[in-house]
Design a protein around this motif. Structure first.
Motif, PDB file in Angstrom:
ATOM      1  N   PRO A  29     -14.511  -1.666   2.330  1.00 46.88           N
ATOM      2  CA  PRO A  29     -15.092  -1.389   3.684  1.00 46.88           C
ATOM      3  C   PRO A  29     -14.088  -1.231   4.828  1.00 46.88           C
ATOM      4  CG  PRO A  29     -14.940  -3.723   3.252  1.00 46.88           C
ATOM      5  CD  PRO A  29     -14.449  -3.185   1.992  1.00 46.88           C
ATOM      6  N   GLY A  30     -14.277  -0.153   5.841  1.00 48.92           N
ATOM      7  CA  GLY A  30     -13.553   0.094   6.930  1.00 48.92           C
ATOM      8  C   GLY A  30     -14.309   0.491   7.852  1.00 48.92           C
ATOM      9  N   ILE A  31     -13.560   0.950   9.125  1.00 51.68           N
ATOM     10  CA  ILE A  31     -14.120   1.128  10.384  1.00 51.68           C
ATOM     11  C   ILE A  31     -13.425   2.026  10.904  1.00 51.68           C
ATOM     12  CG2 ILE A  31     -13.234  -0.829  11.608  1.00 51.68           C
ATOM     13  CD1 ILE A  31     -15.958  -0.713  13.444  1.00 51.68           C
ATOM     14  N   THR A  51      -4.142   3.804  -4.177  1.00 51.88           N
ATOM     15  CA  THR A  51      -3.120   4.491  -4.315  1.00 51.88           C
ATOM     16  C   THR A  51      -2.573   4.917  -2.954  1.00 51.88           C
ATOM     17  OG1 THR A  51      -4.342   5.173  -6.517  1.00 51.88           O
ATOM     18  CG2 THR A  51      -2.445   6.534  -5.429  1.00 51.88           C
ATOM     19  N   LEU A  52      -3.292   5.350  -2.043  1.00 53.89           N
ATOM     20  CA  LEU A  52      -2.842   5.989  -0.877  1.00 53.89           C
ATOM     21  C   LEU A  52      -1.932   4.898  -0.110  1.00 53.89           C
ATOM     22  CD1 LEU A  52      -5.734   8.133   0.270  1.00 53.89           C
ATOM     23  CD2 LEU A  52      -3.637   9.018  -0.614  1.00 53.89           C
ATOM     24  N   LEU A  53      -2.448   3.659  -0.150  1.00 59.75           N
ATOM     25  CA  LEU A  53      -1.794   2.668   0.701  1.00 59.75           C
ATOM     26  C   LEU A  53      -0.386   2.438   0.301  1.00 59.75           C
ATOM     27  CD1 LEU A  53      -4.741   0.190   1.137  1.00 59.75           C
ATOM     28  CD2 LEU A  53      -3.444   1.381   2.803  1.00 59.75           C
ATOM     29  N   HIS A  54      -0.089   2.734  -1.076  1.00 59.67           N
ATOM     30  CA  HIS A  54       1.262   2.545  -1.737  1.00 59.67           C
ATOM     31  C   HIS A  54       2.158   3.548  -1.240  1.00 59.67           C
ATOM     32  CE1 HIS A  54      -1.068  -0.423  -4.186  1.00 59.67           C
ATOM     33  NE2 HIS A  54       0.034  -1.071  -4.155  1.00 59.67           N
ATOM     34  N   SER A  81      -4.599  -2.703   8.279  1.00 63.98           N
ATOM     35  CA  SER A  81      -4.805  -3.081   7.123  1.00 63.98           C
ATOM     36  C   SER A  81      -4.961  -4.551   6.908  1.00 63.98           C
ATOM     37  CB  SER A  81      -4.156  -2.424   6.103  1.00 63.98           C
ATOM     38  OG  SER A  81      -3.071  -2.583   6.112  1.00 63.98           O
ATOM     39  N   GLN A  82      -5.969  -5.040   6.210  1.00 63.88           N
ATOM     40  CA  GLN A  82      -6.122  -6.529   5.898  1.00 63.88           C
ATOM     41  C   GLN A  82      -5.888  -6.866   4.531  1.00 63.88           C
ATOM     42  OE1 GLN A  82      -8.927  -5.549   8.072  1.00 63.88           O
ATOM     43  NE2 GLN A  82      -7.677  -5.720   9.664  1.00 63.88           N
ATOM     44  N   TYR A  83      -5.237  -7.832   4.128  1.00 64.80           N
ATOM     45  CA  TYR A  83      -5.118  -7.977   2.421  1.00 64.80           C
ATOM     46  C   TYR A  83      -5.679  -9.527   2.092  1.00 64.80           C
ATOM     47  CZ  TYR A  83      -2.389  -3.697   2.160  1.00 64.80           C
ATOM     48  OH  TYR A  83      -2.076  -2.346   2.151  1.00 64.80           O
ATOM     49  N   ASP A  84      -5.896  -9.360   0.911  1.00 68.12           N
ATOM     50  CA  ASP A  84      -6.273 -10.934   0.550  1.00 68.12           C
ATOM     51  C   ASP A  84      -4.857 -11.495   0.023  1.00 68.12           C
ATOM     52  OD1 ASP A  84      -6.384 -12.760  -2.170  1.00 68.12           O
ATOM     53  OD2 ASP A  84      -8.572 -12.259  -1.779  1.00 68.12           O
ATOM     54  N   PRO A  85      -4.564 -12.668   0.566  1.00 67.63           N
ATOM     55  CA  PRO A  85      -3.455 -13.484   0.720  1.00 67.63           C
ATOM     56  C   PRO A  85      -3.216 -13.918  -0.795  1.00 67.63           C
ATOM     57  CG  PRO A  85      -5.138 -15.156   1.972  1.00 67.63           C
ATOM     58  CD  PRO A  85      -5.662 -13.570   1.342  1.00 67.63           C
ATOM     59  N   LEU A  86      -3.833 -14.117  -1.684  1.00 69.77           N
ATOM     60  CA  LEU A  86      -3.704 -14.415  -2.869  1.00 69.77           C
ATOM     61  C   LEU A  86      -3.579 -13.130  -3.968  1.00 69.77           C
ATOM     62  CD1 LEU A  86      -6.050 -17.592  -3.493  1.00 69.77           C
ATOM     63  CD2 LEU A  86      -3.520 -17.573  -2.830  1.00 69.77           C
ATOM     64  N   LYS A  87      -4.413 -12.355  -3.824  1.00 74.01           N
ATOM     65  CA  LYS A  87      -4.487 -11.069  -4.987  1.00 74.01           C
ATOM     66  C   LYS A  87      -3.758 -10.057  -4.474  1.00 74.01           C
ATOM     67  CE  LYS A  87      -9.030 -12.161  -6.001  1.00 74.01           C
ATOM     68  NZ  LYS A  87     -10.676 -11.546  -6.102  1.00 74.01           N
ATOM     69  N   ASP A  88      -3.363  -9.853  -3.107  1.00 69.80           N
ATOM     70  CA  ASP A  88      -2.367  -8.835  -2.412  1.00 69.80           C
ATOM     71  C   ASP A  88      -3.148  -7.595  -2.736  1.00 69.80           C
ATOM     72  OD1 ASP A  88      -0.491  -8.012  -0.716  1.00 69.80           O
ATOM     73  OD2 ASP A  88       0.715  -7.097  -2.575  1.00 69.80           O
ATOM     74  N   THR A  89      -4.373  -7.522  -2.331  1.00 70.11           N
ATOM     75  CA  THR A  89      -5.336  -6.233  -2.511  1.00 70.11           C
ATOM     76  C   THR A  89      -5.810  -6.167  -1.213  1.00 70.11           C
ATOM     77  OG1 THR A  89      -7.220  -7.591  -3.229  1.00 70.11           O
ATOM     78  CG2 THR A  89      -5.783  -6.652  -5.075  1.00 70.11           C
ATOM     79  N   ALA A  90      -6.068  -4.884  -0.769  1.00 75.18           N
ATOM     80  CA  ALA A  90      -6.731  -4.628   0.599  1.00 75.18           C
ATOM     81  C   ALA A  90      -8.039  -4.918   0.555  1.00 75.18           C
ATOM     82  CB  ALA A  90      -6.696  -3.143   0.609  1.00 75.18           C
ATOM     83  N   THR A  91      -8.487  -5.485   1.728  1.00 77.18           N
ATOM     84  CA  THR A  91      -9.806  -5.984   1.799  1.00 77.18           C
ATOM     85  C   THR A  91     -10.709  -5.248   3.035  1.00 77.18           C
ATOM     86  OG1 THR A  91      -9.165  -7.858   3.373  1.00 77.18           O
ATOM     87  CG2 THR A  91      -9.342  -8.231   1.100  1.00 77.18           C
ATOM     88  N   HIS A  92      -9.752  -4.665   3.776  1.00 80.14           N
ATOM     89  CA  HIS A  92     -10.515  -3.721   5.056  1.00 80.14           C
ATOM     90  C   HIS A  92      -9.627  -2.961   5.665  1.00 80.14           C
ATOM     91  CE1 HIS A  92     -12.534  -2.977   8.894  1.00 80.14           C
ATOM     92  NE2 HIS A  92     -13.536  -3.491   8.272  1.00 80.14           N
TER      93      HIS A  92
END
Length: 173
Positions: A29-31, A51-54, A81-92
């Motif tokens: 999700p995004g805005i 892939t783009l975020l890297h 960009s928000q990330y999950d603190p445990l998985k280190d994956t983008a969330t928003h």
């Protein structure tokens, strides 16, 4: 004019539970906000955007977001960009509408170069970067990808200050 094109779809539902359903389905999700247009909640393919975020330049470049079901072009910059603190994956992702002539303020990463040839390192010292990014103000179409600090001539105990850094033309810290 834009280095990246992101494909997106309009998001019908907003909120925490809707965002969780999207993430489970492999979407991000995004805005899009700002300018004189209303906010536009969107969803993107997670794998494509991940892939783009890297890529370092994705964070400081003007982007074009093509939203299915929406008219017009969305020229934006990644604002947050928000990330999950445990998985280190983008969330928003938050995108801010800009035009090329807009003056914007954003964080730009600092990169130390020539650290392996630094005389201070050769005698047992180490390069310590205190500020990993600098907040700069410049035109939206000329945001530097990163700011390089040449450490090739630094002796033990030397410090590089902001006024010692050569910035691209039209860029202010």
């Amino acid at each position: 004019m834009t280095d990246f094109i992101v494909e997106a779809e309009l998001r019908e539902e907003t909120g925490r539970s809707a965002a969780r359903r999207l993430r489970r389905a492999g979407k991000l999700p995004g805005i899009i906000y700002g300018g004189d247009k209303p906010d536009l909640p969107i969803t993107m393919d997670y794998n494509t955007v991940s892939t783009l975020l890297h890529q370092e330049q994705f964070h400081t470049s003007m982007l074009e977001v093509k939203v299915k079901g929406s008219r017009g072009k969305n020229t934006v910059m990644l604002k947050d960009s928000q990330y999950d603190p445990l998985k280190d994956t983008a969330t928003h992702l938050d995108f801010f509408r800009v035009s090329a002539s807009d003056s914007i303020t954003m964080d730009v990463p600092v990169v130390a170069i020539n650290t392996e040839t630094c005389p201070g390192v050769a005698v047992g010292g180490m390069v310590s970067i205190i500020r990993h990014s600098l907040e700069v103000t410049c035109r939206a179409d000329s945001v530097p990808e990163h700011i390089e600090i040449d450490c090739g001539a630094l002796e033990m105990g030397d410090t590089v200050h902001i006024e010692d850094i050569t910035l691209p033309e039209g860029t202010e810290v």
